[in-house]
Structures are given as structure tokens and as C-alpha cells.
Design an enzyme around this catalytic site. Sequence first.
Site, short mmCIF file in Angstrom:
data_model
loop_
_atom_site.label_atom_id
_atom_site.label_comp_id
_atom_site.label_asym_id
_atom_site.label_seq_id
_atom_site.Cartn_x
_atom_site.Cartn_y
_atom_site.Cartn_z
N GLY A 72 10.98 -3.01 5.64
CA GLY A 72 10.21 -4.26 5.62
C GLY A 72 9.75 -4.58 4.20
N HIS A 73 9.18 -3.57 3.53
CA HIS A 73 8.77 -3.76 2.13
C HIS A 73 10.01 -4.07 1.28
CE1 HIS A 73 5.55 -0.80 3.51
NE2 HIS A 73 4.82 -1.82 3.07
N GLN A 88 -3.01 -12.42 7.35
CA GLN A 88 -3.20 -12.09 5.93
C GLN A 88 -2.46 -13.09 5.05
OE1 GLN A 88 -2.93 -7.96 4.11
NE2 GLN A 88 -0.85 -8.64 3.77
N GLU A 129 5.41 -11.57 7.20
CA GLU A 129 4.79 -12.21 8.38
C GLU A 129 4.26 -11.17 9.37
OE1 GLU A 129 7.52 -15.06 10.02
OE2 GLU A 129 7.06 -16.52 8.44
N LYS A 130 4.61 -9.92 9.16
CA LYS A 130 4.03 -8.84 9.98
C LYS A 130 2.51 -8.98 9.98
CE LYS A 130 3.34 -4.66 11.68
NZ LYS A 130 2.54 -3.87 10.80
N MET A 148 0.84 -1.20 0.00
CA MET A 148 0.00 0.00 0.00
C MET A 148 0.88 1.26 0.00
SD MET A 148 -3.43 -0.87 2.07
CE MET A 148 -2.79 -0.65 3.72
N ARG A 205 2.14 2.72 9.23
CA ARG A 205 1.30 3.41 10.22
C ARG A 205 2.11 3.96 11.39
NH1 ARG A 205 -2.79 -0.60 8.45
NH2 ARG A 205 -4.58 0.59 7.72
N LEU A 221 6.71 3.11 1.67
CA LEU A 221 7.57 1.94 1.85
C LEU A 221 8.67 2.16 2.88
CD1 LEU A 221 7.93 0.83 -1.89
CD2 LEU A 221 6.16 0.24 -0.23
P1 AMP Z 1 1.34 -2.92 3.45
O1 AMP Z 1 1.96 -1.88 2.59
O2 AMP Z 1 1.22 -2.56 4.89
O3 AMP Z 1 0.06 -3.47 2.86
O4 AMP Z 1 2.35 -4.14 3.43
C1 AMP Z 1 2.77 -4.73 2.22
C2 AMP Z 1 3.51 -5.99 2.51
O5 AMP Z 1 4.66 -5.68 3.31
C3 AMP Z 1 2.68 -7.00 3.31
O6 AMP Z 1 2.94 -8.30 2.83
C4 AMP Z 1 3.20 -6.81 4.71
O7 AMP Z 1 3.06 -7.95 5.52
C5 AMP Z 1 4.67 -6.51 4.45
N1 AMP Z 1 5.28 -5.82 5.59
C6 AMP Z 1 4.81 -4.72 6.23
N2 AMP Z 1 5.60 -4.41 7.28
C7 AMP Z 1 6.58 -5.35 7.31
C8 AMP Z 1 7.69 -5.59 8.17
N3 AMP Z 1 7.96 -4.80 9.21
N4 AMP Z 1 8.48 -6.65 7.90
C9 AMP Z 1 8.23 -7.47 6.86
N5 AMP Z 1 7.19 -7.29 6.01
C10 AMP Z 1 6.38 -6.26 6.24
#
Ligand code: AMP
Length: 284
Positions: free
Chosen positions: A37-38, A155, A150-151, A31, A189, A34
Site C-alpha cells: 500500500g505504501h 485523514q 484512501e485507507k 509511519m 497493524r 512498509l
Molecule cells: P501509515 O504508515 O499507516 O501512517 O500510512 C502511511 C500512508 O499510507 C497513509 O497515507 C495511508 O493512508 C497509506 N496506506 C496505508 N495502508 C494503505 C493501503 N492498504 N492502501 C493504500 N494506502 C495505504
Amino acid sequence: MSVGVIATAHDFRRACQEARRDGALALVPTMGYLHAGHQSLIQAAAQCAPAVAVTIFVNPAQFGPNEDLSRYPRDLEGDLRKCEEAGATFVFAPRTAEELYRPGFQTCVEPGPLAQPMEGEKRPGHFRGVCTVVAKLFALSRADCAFFGEKDYQQLAVIRRMNDDLNLGVDVNGRPIVRESDGLALSSRNAYLSREERPHATALWKALKAARDAFTAGEVQPARLEELAREKLAEDGLSIDYAEIRDSAELQRVPKADRSSRLFLAAFLGKTRLIDNGALGGQG
Ligand code: AMP
């Protein structure tokens, strides 16, 4: 060479088709806003396929009416830089939600029991929105493999199930949680947290650590481990949404915890909702 940006579903499908002519294609749905983690997902994807498509789409279908859709943080320029740095080949960033939800749109993916507890219970309709958009991205890209963190462990489980149940044929990969040095799981967030709130956000990590320490010392009663976690969250003033031990495959409650059982946490720090999870026998 700067990473290519694609704004329409039509062009995204075409770019993916072309990429697949030369070899495997990996997909990383996000989303945006970035962080490392992304980027860890993009790096893992680049190890798996010569072409990596990142998608940046704040999907309205997965937000509830009282959630943060309109204020969700955005920074396309910064995101493109991070995508390029991590090894993305191209980025699909629709400019409007209508690009993916055309007038007359009415078909959704309804997930089953894996999507019912925790996030599913607290955020009704959330996983229906997630599954629907991920199914659309799988269909547009026809990616060979896709990477999720895995965060968002529930999901990941729901998406794996959908992929199997609907024969989508994508190799779905999960990657470990990337954390700040003080243990806070990276999240877009986290940008909502004030300077005063930020130190208290480590409560989720402290809660996970407390449960792990007690488990290592011999405690296997889920209720007791959950209570320890709740105490840690409360000590830092967080308001608890849930703190539950469940098995790591079907996400069911367990009568007795083992190494692979996971603690799942969701809590509000002020207005910001934070989530975290980890296996009791794990480290990260
Ligand atoms: P989001 O942008 O929040 O929808 O996240 C996109 C992808 O990044 C999803 O698969 C999340 O699980 C992953 N993600 C988000 N935060 C982390 C993190 N701290 N470590 C690893 N993956 C993450």
C-alpha cells in the site's frame, strides 16, 4: 544505487531544497513497516515528480495514551529496501521524536469539523497530531505534491482541508486502498494479528461487500446498510467501534445513501484495531 537516509530535520530540509532545484518534489509521509500500500503511493509519487521523499516517523502526537505507540512495528532496513524498490529518491527517518518535537515545542494545528466524527471521536487528539506532523513535513520539504492512501479516508479529507485552509500550496493526492487477495486492506497493524485471528480480519471487507450488494439491490437506508455491515463484523467476532455511512466530501451523515456515499468501519479483532472504508458504488 541505494536510497539515501536522512536522520535530521536540518538535513531533510537541505536535501529537499536541493531536489527542488532540479524539478518537482513529491512527498510520501508514513509511519514505516512498509507494505505494498505504501509502495503504491511511492510509485504514484514517482510518476508525478522526478524526486520522491518518503518519511518514516512514528509520530507520538497522533497516539492516545492507551494506544500502541511503544509496540508499533518497526523495520527500517526492510523499509529502505521497499522504498528503493518503489522508486524513492531519499528517506527521512528521524531516530527520535525529539528530532521533530524540540524542547519547548508548543504549537499545534487544530483541525475543524471534518476531524470530529469517527476517528476523531474515538481517538481524541489524533487528527491534531496528524495535522501538526504533516504541516511540519510540508514546511520542511516544501514538496510540490504529496500522496496519501484512501485507507485513511478521513485523514486524507482532513489533510486536504488543512492544506487549503492554511494555504500550504501542496498538491494533495489520494490513492486507492491496496488489499490482500482475500480483501483485507494492507496495514502495518495487520502484523499484530495472530494466525488464528487473521482469517477473521476479512470481516471488514465482507461488511463492505454486504453493504454494497444491498445498495446495488436497491437499499438506500443508511441505518439498514450499517446494520448489515455490523452483522458481518459480529459474525466474525469483531467488536465494533463504528460502522457509519457518510458523504464522501464533508463526511456528514446522509438521509439516503447514493453511489458516492461511503461506509466507514472500525473494529477490534482481539486487541488489534482495524479500519476500512469504501464507496457504496465502488469496487476496491
Ligand atoms: P501509515 O504508515 O499507516 O501512517 O500510512 C502511511 C500512508 O499510507 C497513509 O497515507 C495511508 O493512508 C497509506 N496506506 C496505508 N495502508 C494503505 C493501503 N492498504 N492502501 C493504500 N494506502 C495505504
